[in-house]
Design an enzyme around this catalytic site. Structure first.
Site, PDB file in Angstrom:
ATOM      1  N   HIS A  30       0.835  -1.116  -0.171  1.00  0.00           N
ATOM      2  CA  HIS A  30       0.251   0.069  -0.448  1.00  0.00           C
ATOM      3  C   HIS A  30       0.954   1.664  -0.311  1.00  0.00           C
ATOM      4  O   HIS A  30       0.896   1.751  -1.267  1.00  0.00           O
ATOM      5  CB  HIS A  30      -0.602   0.076   1.407  1.00  0.00           C
ATOM      6  N   GLN A  55     -18.354  -7.753  -1.285  1.00  0.00           N
ATOM      7  CA  GLN A  55     -17.240  -7.607  -2.296  1.00  0.00           C
ATOM      8  C   GLN A  55     -16.926  -9.034  -1.043  1.00  0.00           C
ATOM      9  O   GLN A  55     -16.108 -10.042  -1.722  1.00  0.00           O
ATOM     10  CB  GLN A  55     -15.668  -6.820  -2.149  1.00  0.00           C
ATOM     11  N   GLY A 141      -3.438  -1.003  -7.469  1.00  0.00           N
ATOM     12  CA  GLY A 141      -1.921  -2.010  -7.377  1.00  0.00           C
ATOM     13  C   GLY A 141      -2.388  -3.052  -8.722  1.00  0.00           C
ATOM     14  O   GLY A 141      -3.407  -3.987  -8.281  1.00  0.00           O
ATOM     15  N   LYS A 143      -1.421  -6.114  -8.054  1.00  0.00           N
ATOM     16  CA  LYS A 143      -1.040  -6.980  -7.274  1.00  0.00           C
ATOM     17  C   LYS A 143      -2.728  -7.940  -7.500  1.00  0.00           C
ATOM     18  O   LYS A 143      -3.223  -8.707  -7.934  1.00  0.00           O
ATOM     19  CB  LYS A 143      -1.760  -6.993  -5.403  1.00  0.00           C
ATOM     20  N   ASP A 144      -3.898  -6.721  -7.655  1.00  0.00           N
ATOM     21  CA  ASP A 144      -5.479  -7.383  -8.144  1.00  0.00           C
ATOM     22  C   ASP A 144      -5.491  -6.820  -9.459  1.00  0.00           C
ATOM     23  O   ASP A 144      -6.357  -6.343  -9.789  1.00  0.00           O
ATOM     24  CB  ASP A 144      -6.167  -6.599  -6.827  1.00  0.00           C
ATOM     25  N   GLN A 147      -8.875  -7.229 -10.743  1.00  0.00           N
ATOM     26  CA  GLN A 147     -10.294  -6.377 -10.021  1.00  0.00           C
ATOM     27  C   GLN A 147      -9.091  -4.895 -10.898  1.00  0.00           C
ATOM     28  O   GLN A 147     -10.232  -3.835 -11.678  1.00  0.00           O
ATOM     29  CB  GLN A 147      -9.459  -5.758  -8.438  1.00  0.00           C
ATOM     30  N   SER A 179       0.393  -8.983   1.446  1.00  0.00           N
ATOM     31  CA  SER A 179      -1.787  -8.743   1.229  1.00  0.00           C
ATOM     32  C   SER A 179      -1.587  -9.013   2.857  1.00  0.00           C
ATOM     33  O   SER A 179      -0.812  -9.036   4.018  1.00  0.00           O
ATOM     34  CB  SER A 179      -1.809 -10.210   0.528  1.00  0.00           C
ATOM     35  N   ARG A 181      -4.071 -10.421   4.015  1.00  0.00           N
ATOM     36  CA  ARG A 181      -4.406 -11.675   4.782  1.00  0.00           C
ATOM     37  C   ARG A 181      -2.857 -11.988   5.166  1.00  0.00           C
ATOM     38  O   ARG A 181      -2.890 -13.251   5.844  1.00  0.00           O
ATOM     39  CB  ARG A 181      -4.763 -11.786   3.439  1.00  0.00           C
TER      40      ARG A 181
END
Ligand code: AMP
Length: 271
Positions: A30, A55, A141, A143-144, A147, A179, A181
């Site tokens: 981020h 989501q 990003g 990363k996704d 998306q 992430s 997560r």
């Protein structure tokens, strides 16, 4: 001076802002986006923190999503963004009707196939943030990747005058894609999770030698099985259409979602 705001006033709405939407529990992936935002020509940077229930197809996943607002605020003050926007759910989703955005056919593939309704939820909240904030630009990003693709499509389709910047994918030194997560993983699981990146690298290498998409995909899946990591999908798509590559494809993207300690981890690599 960084300001924490819970609602958007006329001043923020009319400013030349660059928005970075997040779900909080901020990490270096981020902060790289925030630094990138500072290098854009836009006058003010606004970071939103909102864990978007819409989501999440799995209530448990939503309930377990890591939240650490105090740390996030400290980090954002250090980075010196202009606004930290922390809305209540009732502000994002008021009783009055807001536009429910549909993510279409591509939104039902890959992430959308395994997380039903996920991208409708993502596009709905991003569109709502766009409507509330009226930013000149926004950063998402790589990363996704799916998306990012769908958001760019939405901006084009709705003819929104918002410049979309792409942030590069940031990894731990082990190769594990950063992430929020990852906070849910034990140290041992983190080590194991870095194998997902190794599978992607190995598959990329296989593709560069074989030039066969189908053989490379099978090869990558075999590696998941050998390492006993379960996965939802591994595939190679055209990064500009998120469809099966064809003769017009310029850039290929290897995409995957795997599970370590039951935590779902996504990753991708340009090949
Ligand atoms: P999230 O808080 O996970 O919803 O992510 C907010 C934004 O940060 C999204 O645009 C993500 O794509 C981006 N992001 C998350 N992790 C990374 C990463 N490791 N590298 C680059 N961007 C990231």
């Amino acid at each position: 001076m960084t300001k924490v705001i819970h609602k958007i006033n006329q001043e923020v709405y009319s400013e030349d802002t660059c928005l970075i939407p997040t779900m909080g529990s901020l990490h270096k992936g981020h902060t790289t986006l925030f630094e990138q935002a500072k290098a854009t020509p836009h006058a003010k940077i606004i970071v939103s923190i909102f864990v978007n229930r819409k989501q999440f197809n799995d209530k448990k996943d939503f309930d377990n999503y890591p939240i650490d607002i105090d740390n996030d605020i400290k980090l954002l003050e250090k980075v010196n963004v202009d606004y930290i926007f922390i809305p209540d759910e009732s502000y994002i989703y008021p009783n009055k009707k807001i536009l429910d955005v549909s993510s279409g056919a591509i939104g039902m593939q890959y992430e959308g196939k395994y997380r039903e309704g996920h991208f409708d939820g993502v596009l709905t909240v991003v569109n709502r943030l766009f409507e509330l904030i009226n930013p000149s630009a926004a950063i998402f990003g790589r990363k996704d990747a799916q998306q990012l693709f769908l958001i760019k499509e939405m901006v084009n389709q709705f003819k929104k005058n918002i410049k979309i910047y792409e942030g590069k994918l940031i990894r731990e030194t082990s190769g594990l894609a950063m992430s929020s997560r990852n906070l849910l993983l034990s140290d041992e699981a983190k080590k194991n999770a870095s194998n997902i990146y190794k599978i992607l690298l190995n598959t990329k290498n296989f593709y560069q030698n074989s030039k066969s998409i189908s053989k490379s995909v099978s090869h990558g899946k075999t590696l998941f099985e050998k390492m006993e990591i379960s996965y939802d999908y591994l595939d190679i798509v055209d990064v500009n259409s998120f469809r099966t590559p064809d003769k017009n494809t310029e850039k290929l993207l290897l995409i995957t979602a795997g599970y370590v300690e039951n935590i779902r981890l996504i990753d991708n690599l340009e090949i």
